[in-house]
Design a protein around this motif. Structure first.
Motif, PDB file in Angstrom:
ATOM      1  N   ILE A   1       0.847  -1.198   0.000  1.00 49.05           N
ATOM      2  CA  ILE A   1       0.000   0.000   0.000  1.00 49.05           C
ATOM      3  C   ILE A   1       0.881   1.246   0.000  1.00 49.05           C
ATOM      4  O   ILE A   1       0.638   2.189  -0.752  1.00 49.05           O
ATOM      5  CB  ILE A   1      -0.958   0.016   1.205  1.00 49.05           C
ATOM      6  CG1 ILE A   1      -1.905  -1.177   1.156  1.00 49.05           C
ATOM      7  CG2 ILE A   1      -1.742   1.329   1.256  1.00 49.05           C
ATOM      8  CD1 ILE A   1      -2.698  -1.391   2.443  1.00 49.05           C
ATOM      9  N   ALA A   2       1.911   1.242   0.832  1.00 46.59           N
ATOM     10  CA  ALA A   2       2.820   2.386   0.917  1.00 46.59           C
ATOM     11  C   ALA A   2       3.505   2.645  -0.420  1.00 46.59           C
ATOM     12  O   ALA A   2       3.597   3.791  -0.872  1.00 46.59           O
ATOM     13  CB  ALA A   2       3.854   2.158   2.013  1.00 46.59           C
ATOM     14  N   ARG A   3       3.968   1.587  -1.074  1.00 49.65           N
ATOM     15  CA  ARG A   3       4.619   1.751  -2.370  1.00 49.65           C
ATOM     16  C   ARG A   3       3.638   2.262  -3.433  1.00 49.65           C
ATOM     17  O   ARG A   3       3.974   3.110  -4.248  1.00 49.65           O
ATOM     18  CB  ARG A   3       5.256   0.444  -2.827  1.00 49.65           C
ATOM     19  CG  ARG A   3       6.589   0.158  -2.158  1.00 49.65           C
ATOM     20  CD  ARG A   3       7.275  -1.063  -2.736  1.00 49.65           C
ATOM     21  NE  ARG A   3       6.650  -2.316  -2.306  1.00 49.65           N
ATOM     22  CZ  ARG A   3       6.790  -2.865  -1.103  1.00 49.65           C
ATOM     23  NH1 ARG A   3       7.530  -2.256  -0.199  1.00 49.65           N
ATOM     24  NH2 ARG A   3       6.196  -4.000  -0.795  1.00 49.65           N
ATOM     25  N   ALA A   4       2.411   1.752  -3.414  1.00 50.07           N
ATOM     26  CA  ALA A   4       1.415   2.142  -4.417  1.00 50.07           C
ATOM     27  C   ALA A   4       0.955   3.585  -4.239  1.00 50.07           C
ATOM     28  O   ALA A   4       0.647   4.256  -5.222  1.00 50.07           O
ATOM     29  CB  ALA A   4       0.216   1.205  -4.360  1.00 50.07           C
ATOM     30  N   THR A   5       0.912   4.053  -3.006  1.00 48.41           N
ATOM     31  CA  THR A   5       0.393   5.399  -2.738  1.00 48.41           C
ATOM     32  C   THR A   5       1.491   6.433  -2.515  1.00 48.41           C
ATOM     33  O   THR A   5       1.219   7.630  -2.595  1.00 48.41           O
ATOM     34  CB  THR A   5      -0.520   5.395  -1.497  1.00 48.41           C
ATOM     35  OG1 THR A   5       0.255   4.967  -0.362  1.00 48.41           O
ATOM     36  CG2 THR A   5      -1.721   4.488  -1.700  1.00 48.41           C
ATOM     37  N   GLY A   6       2.679   5.981  -2.185  1.00 45.18           N
ATOM     38  CA  GLY A   6       3.765   6.908  -1.883  1.00 45.18           C
ATOM     39  C   GLY A   6       3.691   7.476  -0.482  1.00 45.18           C
ATOM     40  O   GLY A   6       4.414   8.413  -0.149  1.00 45.18           O
ATOM     41  N   HIS A   7       2.832   6.911   0.371  1.00 43.70           N
ATOM     42  CA  HIS A   7       2.710   7.398   1.742  1.00 43.70           C
ATOM     43  C   HIS A   7       3.858   6.865   2.590  1.00 43.70           C
ATOM     44  O   HIS A   7       4.264   5.717   2.439  1.00 43.70           O
ATOM     45  CB  HIS A   7       1.394   6.931   2.366  1.00 43.70           C
ATOM     46  CG  HIS A   7       0.184   7.505   1.710  1.00 43.70           C
ATOM     47  ND1 HIS A   7      -1.090   7.165   2.070  1.00 43.70           N
ATOM     48  CD2 HIS A   7       0.039   8.408   0.713  1.00 43.70           C
ATOM     49  CE1 HIS A   7      -1.958   7.812   1.334  1.00 43.70           C
ATOM     50  NE2 HIS A   7      -1.294   8.574   0.499  1.00 43.70           N
ATOM     51  N   VAL A   8       4.342   7.700   3.486  1.00 43.56           N
ATOM     52  CA  VAL A   8       5.359   7.237   4.429  1.00 43.56           C
ATOM     53  C   VAL A   8       4.675   6.329   5.453  1.00 43.56           C
ATOM     54  O   VAL A   8       3.470   6.462   5.708  1.00 43.56           O
ATOM     55  CB  VAL A   8       6.075   8.412   5.122  1.00 43.56           C
ATOM     56  CG1 VAL A   8       6.865   9.237   4.115  1.00 43.56           C
ATOM     57  CG2 VAL A   8       5.115   9.287   5.876  1.00 43.56           C
ATOM     58  N   PRO A   9       5.413   5.393   6.045  1.00 38.39           N
ATOM     59  CA  PRO A   9       4.796   4.417   6.957  1.00 38.39           C
ATOM     60  C   PRO A   9       3.982   5.017   8.094  1.00 38.39           C
ATOM     61  O   PRO A   9       2.908   4.523   8.420  1.00 38.39           O
ATOM     62  CB  PRO A   9       5.984   3.622   7.489  1.00 38.39           C
ATOM     63  CG  PRO A   9       7.001   3.719   6.403  1.00 38.39           C
ATOM     64  CD  PRO A   9       6.820   5.100   5.818  1.00 38.39           C
ATOM     65  N   GLN A  10       4.449   6.100   8.710  1.00 36.08           N
ATOM     66  CA  GLN A  10       3.728   6.694   9.829  1.00 36.08           C
ATOM     67  C   GLN A  10       2.376   7.256   9.382  1.00 36.08           C
ATOM     68  O   GLN A  10       1.353   7.080  10.053  1.00 36.08           O
ATOM     69  CB  GLN A  10       4.552   7.813  10.490  1.00 36.08           C
ATOM     70  CG  GLN A  10       5.837   7.347  11.110  1.00 36.08           C
ATOM     71  CD  GLN A  10       6.987   7.247  10.097  1.00 36.08           C
ATOM     72  OE1 GLN A  10       6.819   7.415   8.899  1.00 36.08           O
ATOM     73  NE2 GLN A  10       8.166   6.952  10.599  1.00 36.08           N
ATOM     74  N   THR A  11       2.358   7.934   8.257  1.00 37.96           N
ATOM     75  CA  THR A  11       1.124   8.498   7.724  1.00 37.96           C
ATOM     76  C   THR A  11       0.165   7.387   7.322  1.00 37.96           C
ATOM     77  O   THR A  11      -1.033   7.439   7.629  1.00 37.96           O
ATOM     78  CB  THR A  11       1.421   9.396   6.506  1.00 37.96           C
ATOM     79  OG1 THR A  11       2.285  10.452   6.918  1.00 37.96           O
ATOM     80  CG2 THR A  11       0.146   9.979   5.917  1.00 37.96           C
ATOM     81  N   LEU A  12       0.693   6.369   6.654  1.00 37.39           N
ATOM     82  CA  LEU A  12      -0.139   5.248   6.224  1.00 37.39           C
ATOM     83  C   LEU A  12      -0.737   4.544   7.425  1.00 37.39           C
ATOM     84  O   LEU A  12      -1.934   4.219   7.432  1.00 37.39           O
ATOM     85  CB  LEU A  12       0.672   4.263   5.383  1.00 37.39           C
ATOM     86  CG  LEU A  12      -0.090   3.025   4.922  1.00 37.39           C
ATOM     87  CD1 LEU A  12      -1.282   3.398   4.052  1.00 37.39           C
ATOM     88  CD2 LEU A  12       0.841   2.083   4.181  1.00 37.39           C
ATOM     89  N   SER A  13       0.049   4.318   8.446  1.00 37.16           N
ATOM     90  CA  SER A  13      -0.444   3.656   9.651  1.00 37.16           C
ATOM     91  C   SER A  13      -1.591   4.450  10.275  1.00 37.16           C
ATOM     92  O   SER A  13      -2.620   3.879  10.658  1.00 37.16           O
ATOM     93  CB  SER A  13       0.697   3.494  10.655  1.00 37.16           C
ATOM     94  OG  SER A  13       0.230   2.917  11.843  1.00 37.16           O
TER      95      SER A  13
END
Length: 92
Positions: A38-50
């Protein structure tokens, strides 16, 4: 779905990053996606994605399961269907 649950769901989706993640998970289907994918597909950093996944989870829109060392996230289609039904309840 009651009004409070609908408001929680709509509030969770009222953010560009969370809406992007939710739509990605809807597209992924029942198989779901690992958080790293998900992080790779969206470009979100792990903290934001979490944080985004937690908000979606608390609203009942996303569920998770552990597979080995990965956490797999899936869209909760029942909740999505309930929300759409609530929005269309008085339509037409």
């Amino acid at each position: 779905m009651d009004t409070n649950a609908a408001v929680a769901s709509l509030s969770a989706l009222a953010h560009p990053g969370r809406l992007e993640v939710f739509r990605l998970l809807v597209h992924a289907g029942a198989e779901g996606m690992a958080s790293g994918d998900i992080a790779r597909a969206t470009g979100h950093v792990p903290q934001t994605l979490s944080g985004n996944l937690n908000v979606l989870g608390h609203a009942g829109l996303v569920s998770s399961r552990r597979e080995g060392r990965s956490i797999i996230y899936t869209a909760d289609y029942a909740c999505m269907t309930d929300l759409l039904g609530f929005l269309m309840e008085d339509c037409c």
